[in-house]
Design an enzyme around this catalytic site. Structure first.
Site, PDB file in Angstrom:
ATOM      1  CG  ASP A  33      -2.067   0.964   1.108  1.00  0.00           C
ATOM      2  OD1 ASP A  33      -3.221   0.498   1.105  1.00  0.00           O
ATOM      3  OD2 ASP A  33      -1.829   2.195   0.988  1.00  0.00           O
ATOM      4  CB  THR A  36      -2.865   7.640  -0.864  1.00  0.00           C
ATOM      5  OG1 THR A  36      -4.096   7.012  -0.503  1.00  0.00           O
ATOM      6  CG2 THR A  36      -2.165   6.850  -1.965  1.00  0.00           C
ATOM      7  CB  THR A 117     -16.678   0.114  -8.865  1.00  0.00           C
ATOM      8  OG1 THR A 117     -17.878   0.823  -8.635  1.00  0.00           O
ATOM      9  CG2 THR A 117     -15.998   0.746 -10.080  1.00  0.00           C
ATOM     10  CG  ASP A 118     -22.101  -0.596  -8.651  1.00  0.00           C
ATOM     11  OD1 ASP A 118     -21.255   0.299  -8.417  1.00  0.00           O
ATOM     12  OD2 ASP A 118     -23.180  -0.681  -8.020  1.00  0.00           O
ATOM     13  CD  GLU A 119     -18.998   4.752  -8.863  1.00  0.00           C
ATOM     14  OE1 GLU A 119     -18.497   5.626  -9.580  1.00  0.00           O
ATOM     15  OE2 GLU A 119     -19.028   4.827  -7.632  1.00  0.00           O
ATOM     16  CE1 TYR A 144     -12.788   4.367  -8.253  1.00  0.00           C
ATOM     17  CE2 TYR A 144     -15.174   4.526  -8.493  1.00  0.00           C
ATOM     18  CZ  TYR A 144     -14.051   3.839  -8.052  1.00  0.00           C
ATOM     19  OH  TYR A 144     -14.192   2.619  -7.432  1.00  0.00           O
ATOM     20  CE  LYS A 148     -11.667  -0.082  -9.655  1.00  0.00           C
ATOM     21  NZ  LYS A 148     -10.569  -0.669  -8.820  1.00  0.00           N
ATOM     22  CB  ILE A 185     -22.366   5.839   5.155  1.00  0.00           C
ATOM     23  CG1 ILE A 185     -23.618   5.558   4.310  1.00  0.00           C
ATOM     24  CG2 ILE A 185     -22.521   5.317   6.579  1.00  0.00           C
ATOM     25  CD1 ILE A 185     -24.050   4.100   4.242  1.00  0.00           C
ATOM     26  N   PRO A 186     -19.857   7.620   6.215  1.00  0.00           N
ATOM     27  CG  PRO A 186     -17.793   6.573   6.006  1.00  0.00           C
ATOM     28  CD  PRO A 186     -19.073   6.812   5.284  1.00  0.00           C
ATOM     29  CD  GLN A 188     -23.615  13.144   4.717  1.00  0.00           C
ATOM     30  OE1 GLN A 188     -23.626  14.129   5.465  1.00  0.00           O
ATOM     31  NE2 GLN A 188     -23.254  13.252   3.439  1.00  0.00           N
ATOM     32  CG  LEU A 200     -28.959  14.383   1.580  1.00  0.00           C
ATOM     33  CD1 LEU A 200     -30.480  14.357   1.793  1.00  0.00           C
ATOM     34  CD2 LEU A 200     -28.498  13.036   1.020  1.00  0.00           C
ATOM     35  CE1 TYR A 201     -21.931  16.277  -2.001  1.00  0.00           C
ATOM     36  CE2 TYR A 201     -21.490  14.566  -3.622  1.00  0.00           C
ATOM     37  CZ  TYR A 201     -21.059  15.386  -2.582  1.00  0.00           C
ATOM     38  OH  TYR A 201     -19.771  15.293  -2.155  1.00  0.00           O
ATOM     39  CG  ASP A 266     -26.390  16.643  -8.226  1.00  0.00           C
ATOM     40  OD1 ASP A 266     -25.802  15.852  -7.462  1.00  0.00           O
ATOM     41  OD2 ASP A 266     -27.294  16.288  -9.034  1.00  0.00           O
TER      42      ASP A 266
HETATM   43  P1  NAD Z   1      -9.826   3.344  -0.284  1.00  0.00           P
HETATM   44  O1  NAD Z   1      -9.673   4.639  -0.978  1.00  0.00           O
HETATM   45  O2  NAD Z   1     -10.356   3.331   1.123  1.00  0.00           O
HETATM   46  O3  NAD Z   1      -8.412   2.596  -0.235  1.00  0.00           O
HETATM   47  C1  NAD Z   1      -7.560   2.535  -1.344  1.00  0.00           C
HETATM   48  C2  NAD Z   1      -6.195   2.081  -0.860  1.00  0.00           C
HETATM   49  O4  NAD Z   1      -5.322   1.992  -2.010  1.00  0.00           O
HETATM   50  C3  NAD Z   1      -5.535   3.060   0.131  1.00  0.00           C
HETATM   51  O5  NAD Z   1      -5.012   2.358   1.231  1.00  0.00           O
HETATM   52  C4  NAD Z   1      -4.429   3.705  -0.698  1.00  0.00           C
HETATM   53  O6  NAD Z   1      -3.291   4.099   0.079  1.00  0.00           O
HETATM   54  C5  NAD Z   1      -4.088   2.586  -1.667  1.00  0.00           C
HETATM   55  N1  NAD Z   1      -3.442   3.106  -2.880  1.00  0.00           N
HETATM   56  C6  NAD Z   1      -3.847   4.146  -3.662  1.00  0.00           C
HETATM   57  N2  NAD Z   1      -2.982   4.353  -4.663  1.00  0.00           N
HETATM   58  C7  NAD Z   1      -2.008   3.402  -4.533  1.00  0.00           C
HETATM   59  C8  NAD Z   1      -0.852   3.084  -5.276  1.00  0.00           C
HETATM   60  N3  NAD Z   1      -0.499   3.787  -6.371  1.00  0.00           N
HETATM   61  N4  NAD Z   1      -0.093   2.044  -4.869  1.00  0.00           N
HETATM   62  C9  NAD Z   1      -0.430   1.325  -3.762  1.00  0.00           C
HETATM   63  N5  NAD Z   1      -1.509   1.589  -3.005  1.00  0.00           N
HETATM   64  C10 NAD Z   1      -2.294   2.621  -3.394  1.00  0.00           C
HETATM   65  O7  NAD Z   1     -10.691   2.430  -1.228  1.00  0.00           O
HETATM   66  P2  NAD Z   1     -11.759   1.291  -0.926  1.00  0.00           P
HETATM   67  O8  NAD Z   1     -13.082   1.907  -0.771  1.00  0.00           O
HETATM   68  O9  NAD Z   1     -11.223   0.380   0.121  1.00  0.00           O
HETATM   69  O10 NAD Z   1     -11.775   0.524  -2.347  1.00  0.00           O
HETATM   70  C11 NAD Z   1     -10.917  -0.587  -2.592  1.00  0.00           C
HETATM   71  C12 NAD Z   1     -11.207  -1.132  -3.974  1.00  0.00           C
HETATM   72  O11 NAD Z   1     -12.562  -1.542  -4.067  1.00  0.00           O
HETATM   73  C13 NAD Z   1     -10.988  -0.122  -5.101  1.00  0.00           C
HETATM   74  O12 NAD Z   1     -10.375  -0.789  -6.184  1.00  0.00           O
HETATM   75  C14 NAD Z   1     -12.388   0.339  -5.452  1.00  0.00           C
HETATM   76  O13 NAD Z   1     -12.467   0.724  -6.812  1.00  0.00           O
HETATM   77  C15 NAD Z   1     -13.184  -0.928  -5.194  1.00  0.00           C
HETATM   78  N6  NAD Z   1     -14.592  -0.715  -4.839  1.00  0.00           N
HETATM   79  C16 NAD Z   1     -14.938   0.111  -3.805  1.00  0.00           C
HETATM   80  C17 NAD Z   1     -16.274   0.250  -3.441  1.00  0.00           C
HETATM   81  C18 NAD Z   1     -16.708   1.124  -2.295  1.00  0.00           C
HETATM   82  O14 NAD Z   1     -17.899   1.284  -2.064  1.00  0.00           O
HETATM   83  N7  NAD Z   1     -15.816   1.686  -1.514  1.00  0.00           N
HETATM   84  C19 NAD Z   1     -17.255  -0.432  -4.161  1.00  0.00           C
HETATM   85  C20 NAD Z   1     -16.871  -1.266  -5.228  1.00  0.00           C
HETATM   86  C21 NAD Z   1     -15.528  -1.406  -5.543  1.00  0.00           C
HETATM   87  O1  TDX Z   2     -21.574  14.496   1.192  1.00  0.00           O
HETATM   88  C1  TDX Z   2     -22.068  13.754   0.336  1.00  0.00           C
HETATM   89  N1  TDX Z   2     -23.376  13.909  -0.004  1.00  0.00           N
HETATM   90  C2  TDX Z   2     -23.997  13.126  -0.936  1.00  0.00           C
HETATM   91  O2  TDX Z   2     -25.188  13.305  -1.210  1.00  0.00           O
HETATM   92  C3  TDX Z   2     -21.303  12.700  -0.311  1.00  0.00           C
HETATM   93  C4  TDX Z   2     -19.850  12.504   0.041  1.00  0.00           C
HETATM   94  C5  TDX Z   2     -21.938  11.910  -1.240  1.00  0.00           C
HETATM   95  N2  TDX Z   2     -23.242  12.118  -1.553  1.00  0.00           N
HETATM   96  C6  TDX Z   2     -23.914  11.198  -2.495  1.00  0.00           C
HETATM   97  C7  TDX Z   2     -23.214  10.936  -3.806  1.00  0.00           C
HETATM   98  C8  TDX Z   2     -23.660   9.520  -4.118  1.00  0.00           C
HETATM   99  O3  TDX Z   2     -24.946   9.527  -4.710  1.00  0.00           O
HETATM  100  O4  TDX Z   2     -23.955   9.924  -1.825  1.00  0.00           O
HETATM  101  C9  TDX Z   2     -23.770   8.847  -2.751  1.00  0.00           C
HETATM  102  C10 TDX Z   2     -22.538   8.051  -2.358  1.00  0.00           C
HETATM  103  O5  TDX Z   2     -21.405   8.888  -2.556  1.00  0.00           O
HETATM  104  P1  TDX Z   2     -19.891   8.363  -2.369  1.00  0.00           P
HETATM  105  O6  TDX Z   2     -19.708   7.860  -0.979  1.00  0.00           O
HETATM  106  O7  TDX Z   2     -18.984   9.413  -2.868  1.00  0.00           O
HETATM  107  O8  TDX Z   2     -19.895   7.061  -3.285  1.00  0.00           O
HETATM  108  P2  TDX Z   2     -20.110   6.816  -4.859  1.00  0.00           P
HETATM  109  O9  TDX Z   2     -19.800   8.019  -5.659  1.00  0.00           O
HETATM  110  O10 TDX Z   2     -21.454   6.167  -5.019  1.00  0.00           O
HETATM  111  O11 TDX Z   2     -18.934   5.735  -5.106  1.00  0.00           O
HETATM  112  C11 TDX Z   2     -18.673   4.701  -4.105  1.00  0.00           C
HETATM  113  O12 TDX Z   2     -19.216   3.469  -4.494  1.00  0.00           O
HETATM  114  C12 TDX Z   2     -18.627   2.805  -5.579  1.00  0.00           C
HETATM  115  C13 TDX Z   2     -17.180   4.558  -3.866  1.00  0.00           C
HETATM  116  O13 TDX Z   2     -16.629   5.820  -3.477  1.00  0.00           O
HETATM  117  C14 TDX Z   2     -16.488   4.022  -5.075  1.00  0.00           C
HETATM  118  O14 TDX Z   2     -15.099   3.833  -4.824  1.00  0.00           O
HETATM  119  C15 TDX Z   2     -17.118   2.709  -5.437  1.00  0.00           C
HETATM  120  O15 TDX Z   2     -16.569   2.224  -6.622  1.00  0.00           O
END
Ligand code: NAD
Ligand code: TDX
Length: 328
Positions: A33, A36, A117-119, A144, A148, A185-186, A188, A200-201, A266
């Site tokens: 890791d 970052t 990701t599903d995105e 983003y 992906k 979620i974290p 809020q 909320l956006y 938004d």
């Molecule tokens: P996160 O941002 O919490 O963690 C990402 C980690 O990757 C961090 O520890 C960061 O230091 C490390 N990183 C970033 N750039 C790097 C580099 N160049 N070399 C080595 N390490 C590096 O992300 P997360 O939410 O834990 O997501 C993890 C994976 O799951 C991602 O690939 C993301 O696309 C995927 N994902 C996330 C979600 C979600 O809801 N969070 C949903 C679907 C898929």
């Molecule tokens: O303050 C906020 N208010 C708000 O309304 C933030 C931070 C987000 N939002 C909305 C935007 C989205 O509709 O909430 C929803 C979730 O937002 P994020 O937490 O930024 O997630 P999202 O953009 O859906 O992407 C997340 O899910 C898929 C992860 O960040 C991605 O890494 C993952 O791939």
């Protein structure tokens, strides 16, 4: 089995390490890791050796991959809002970093599981009865999600052209402990704990399909154990909720009136709705989620943030300052 977990100091990766040590004691985990802004070494609590380094560092990656049986690849730049203000680290890490890992896995004949990701599928209308499946066409919206998508396509090409053994998973929105306070979620929960109003956006009606991080990680293990090389598996737990409903539940859970939130500008290009059909994973690999009840999982997550302020507080002020600059 030796497993190299990239991004293991981030949210899902750290939970993956803890899940693995609890359920698969025979597995030896090493974390790679870059630490970052999104990482927190303390999330691992010393559970596995941590190599601080970049997945785009070909020499380091080659050395680590030579010494492992499997790479589970979580490392990425992950926040959509950040990708709108500066896409460059997204291209570098998500595309070039994945390419670097693929080349090392190819040289050493090591299997890769690629976490995505599903995105990558774009978004759905609120009233569309459809959900994403493995055959939905790619149509990413943000820097983003497009990086992906690019990384997914690289993995598929390495399987087909070079015979690499690799599996892919595309999961919906995760929640649970150790998630950075920039995420919805974290952010809020910690706003309410700090006496700030949730933000909320747009109209707040965008829908996300929530899954507990432990269910994501048990699905990754099901794919590692029983998935077929070259295959993609969608991971989801039927957790569709509007952002507004989630904020109302957080406010109620913390004893506040459920309308004590603000609507803010938004996100540009904001995806309206995500929804996953995870039948392939359930039918072919026999996976089922353990956290069926989103409300209960959310309450446990609220408790975790209430009880672990020392973990998130160092990031909170800088995160809110970043949002304030763009009026969110
Ligand atoms: P996160 O941002 O919490 O963690 C990402 C980690 O990757 C961090 O520890 C960061 O230091 C490390 N990183 C970033 N750039 C790097 C580099 N160049 N070399 C080595 N390490 C590096 O992300 P997360 O939410 O834990 O997501 C993890 C994976 O799951 C991602 O690939 C993301 O696309 C995927 N994902 C996330 C979600 C979600 O809801 N969070 C949903 C679907 C898929
Ligand atoms: O303050 C906020 N208010 C708000 O309304 C933030 C931070 C987000 N939002 C909305 C935007 C989205 O509709 O909430 C929803 C979730 O937002 P994020 O937490 O930024 O997630 P999202 O953009 O859906 O992407 C997340 O899910 C898929 C992860 O960040 C991605 O890494 C993952 O791939």
């Amino acid at each position: 089995m030796r497993v190299l977990v990239t991004g293991g100091a981030g949210f899902i990766g750290a939970n993956f390490v803890h899940w693995t040590l609890a359920h698969r004691p025979e597995v030896q985990v090493t974390v790679l890791d870059a630490l970052t802004y999104a990482a927190d070494g303390s999330s691992l609590a010393g559970a596995a050796p941590l190599v601080q380094g970049d997945i785009a560092d070909a020499e380091l990656v080659d050395r680590l991959v030579a010494d492992t049986d499997l790479v589970v690849h979580f490392a990425a730049e992950t926040h959509n809002d950040n990708s709108l203000s500066d896409p460059s680290p997204f291209v570098r890490t998500n595309v070039m970093g994945t390419f670097t890992l693929l080349e090392a896995c190819r040289r050493h004949g090591v299997r890769l599981h690629h976490v995505s990701t599903d995105e990558v599928y774009g978004d759905l209308e609120l009233d569309d009865p459809a959900r994403f499946t493995e055959s939905t066409p790619y149509n990413p919206s943000s820097p983003y999600s497009s990086t992906k998508a690019a990384s997914d396509l690289l993995v598929r090409a390495w399987v087909r052209s070079f015979g690499l053994t690799a599996t892919l998973s595309n999961c919906s929105n995760n929640y649970g402990p150790y998630q950075h306070v920039e995420k919805f979620i974290p952010r809020q929960i910690t706003n309410v704990l700090d006496g700030l109003r949730p933000r909320l956006y747009g109209d707040g009606l965008n829908v996300r399909d929530w899954i507990h991080v432990d269910d994501h990680n048990s699905a990754v293990w099901a794919i590692v154990d029983r998935g077929r090389s070259g295959e993609t598996y969608l991971i989801g737990a039927d957790g569709e909720e509007s952002n507004r409903t989630v904020v109302e539940a957080i406010l109620r859970g913390l004893g506040q009136p459920e309308d004590a939130f603000d609507l803010v500008p938004d996100r540009p290009g904001h995806d309206r709705r995500y929804a996953i059909d995870s039948s392939k994973l359930r039918t072919e690999l026999g996976w089922t989620p353990q956290y069926g009840d989103f409300a209960a999982g959310l309450r446990a997550t609220i408790d975790w943030y209430r009880e672990n302020q020392a973990w998130w507080r160092p990031q909170k002020a800088a995160t809110e300052a970043k949002y304030a600059k763009v009026g969110q």
